[in-house]
Design an enzyme around this catalytic site. Structure first.
Site, short mmCIF file in Angstrom:
data_model
loop_
_atom_site.label_atom_id
_atom_site.label_comp_id
_atom_site.label_asym_id
_atom_site.label_seq_id
_atom_site.Cartn_x
_atom_site.Cartn_y
_atom_site.Cartn_z
N PRO A 161 6.28 -0.22 0.77
CA PRO A 161 5.12 -1.02 1.19
C PRO A 161 4.21 -0.18 2.08
O PRO A 161 4.66 0.70 2.82
CB PRO A 161 5.75 -2.16 1.99
CG PRO A 161 7.20 -2.17 1.61
CD PRO A 161 7.55 -0.77 1.27
N LYS A 162 2.91 -0.44 2.01
CA LYS A 162 1.95 0.25 2.87
C LYS A 162 1.71 -0.60 4.11
O LYS A 162 1.04 -1.63 4.05
CB LYS A 162 0.64 0.52 2.15
CG LYS A 162 -0.33 1.37 2.97
CD LYS A 162 -1.61 1.65 2.22
CE LYS A 162 -2.49 2.59 3.03
NZ LYS A 162 -2.80 2.03 4.39
N TRP A 163 2.26 -0.17 5.23
CA TRP A 163 2.16 -0.93 6.47
C TRP A 163 0.79 -0.72 7.10
O TRP A 163 0.24 0.38 7.09
CB TRP A 163 3.27 -0.49 7.44
CG TRP A 163 4.62 -0.78 6.88
CD1 TRP A 163 5.40 0.03 6.10
CD2 TRP A 163 5.34 -2.01 7.02
NE1 TRP A 163 6.56 -0.61 5.75
CE2 TRP A 163 6.55 -1.85 6.31
CE3 TRP A 163 5.09 -3.21 7.68
CZ2 TRP A 163 7.51 -2.86 6.24
CZ3 TRP A 163 6.04 -4.21 7.61
CH2 TRP A 163 7.23 -4.03 6.90
N GLY A 171 -0.89 -2.77 0.47
CA GLY A 171 -0.73 -1.99 -0.74
C GLY A 171 0.64 -1.36 -0.83
O GLY A 171 1.62 -1.82 -0.22
#
Length: 366
Positions: free
Chosen positions: A31-33, A179
């Site tokens: 996951p894009k944090w 994203g």
């Protein structure tokens, strides 16, 4: 830091990613944090949190310093993201508030809105520099090194399954993530190089142009356009700006917009009429981060509509600066409402990983 002796030393620029349209095959996916990118260095009691611009962020997050001493291996360098979660989703606005010059306010906010650290790479452990090892090896070492961490430090989920990564892309936005990151499985760690890939949501919205700010180079060009959307009560809310124009277009825009210039008395964003400075700043009339920054603007009659590209919203505003797409002379300003915005699937951080929503007021020792 004078007493720190690690195989990888600060300051260090993190490895970066480049945008692509689709999730690539054959990678490791995460996951894009949506937080502050940071590399944490620990050598015993010596702790430093670096940032994208290599400036230390240590003083702003005393609760993370205390947690690093109790949750991280005694000597390590970990790449990750500083985040704040409230009500089951990431809260970037609360995170920005933490960058405050007053130590007393930093201490208060550390208690009220404690931060967490999402770890996604291990650069050094003990006396071993891991940056030259393949990512799969670094990832396995990270999982092992932080196996007993928590409740503040967490290892990000990762998968080699592109179908699962696609589901993450669709679902996790509801928890405030923006994203998916794809990493080459055999890649070494290259500071300041864009060797990873990021896949972010891309959407469009029709917005009202309600004002402009002059370009920093002088008074003959537009710097940015202020955007608005009408809410359910019929009020025009400030949602962000666009500003990436060639200089020739900036100058032409200034001339084109002059017939729309009006007074603040006739404008919906007459901030001077508001006694509460927080209301002014929340709607684009000032800056909570820099009180001396001039954010005044030239008011325009809200008659022109522009289509913009954006990734996602932070509350009622675009999380990042929107991008110009095209003018929409066929749209009426009153048709530019919040109803047109795509709503992400409702999702909680606790569905991604247990304990990612921290408890406010958790004690720490500075």
């Amino acid at each position: 830091m004078a007493g720190m002796r690690l195989p990888v030393m600060p300051p260090l620029s993190p490895m970066l990613s480049k945008s692509v349209q689709q999730i690539p095959d054959g990678a490791s996916y995460e996951p894009k944090w949506d937080g502050f990118r940071s590399i944490v260095f620990r050598d015993g009691d010596e702790i430093e949190f670096g940032s994208r611009n290599e400036r230390p962020m240590t003083r702003y997050f005393p609760e993370l310093v205390a947690a690093a001493r109790s949750e991280l291996p005694p000597r390590c360098v970990v790449d990750g993201e500083i985040v704040i979660a409230t009500a089951g989703r990431l809260d970037f606005e609360a995170l920005q508030l933490r960058l405050h010059p007053a130590a007393s306010r930093v201490t208060m906010l550390a208690e009220k809105t404690p931060a967490s650290f999402i770890a996604f790479d291990l650069l050094a452990l003990g006396d071993t520099d891991l940056t030259g090892r393949p990512f799969t090896e670094r990832r396995a070492a990270l999982v092992d090194a932080l196996a007993d961490a928590g409740p503040t430090f967490h290892v990000t989920p990762a998968t080699r399954d592109i179908a699962l990564a696609t589901r993450w892309f669709d679902e996790f936005e509801g928890a405030g993530l923006d994203g998916v990151i794809a990493k080459p499985v055999d890649g070494v760690y290259l500071p300041d190089k864009r060797t990873m890939f990021k896949i972010k949501h891309r959407r469009t919205a029709d917005c009202v142009v309600a004002g402009y700010r002059l370009h920093k180079s002088g008074d003959d060009a537009v710097g940015s356009l202020l955007l608005g959307l009408y809410d359910s009560d019929g009020a025009l809310a400030s949602v962000g700006v666009i500003g990436a124009f060639p200089m020739a277009r900036r100058r032409a825009l200034l001339a084109e917009l002059q017939p729309l210039v009006t007074t603040f008395d006739e404008h919906p964003w007459n901030w001077a009429a508001h006694a509460d400075p927080d209301v002014v700043r929340r709607h684009g009339g000032g800056s909570r981060w820099n009180a001396g920054k001039d954010l005044s603007f030239v008011p325009l009659r809200p008659e022109r509509v522009v289509e913009v590209r954006y990734d996602h919203m932070e509350g009622r505003r675009f999380r990042h600066m929107a991008q110009f797409n095209r003018w929409r002379p066929d749209r009426t300003p009153r048709s530019c409402t919040f109803d047109q915005l795509e709503q992400p699937v409702s999702f909680s951080l606790d569905d991604i990983g247990p304990g990612l929503t921290p408890r406010a007021g958790r004690p720490y020792r500075s």
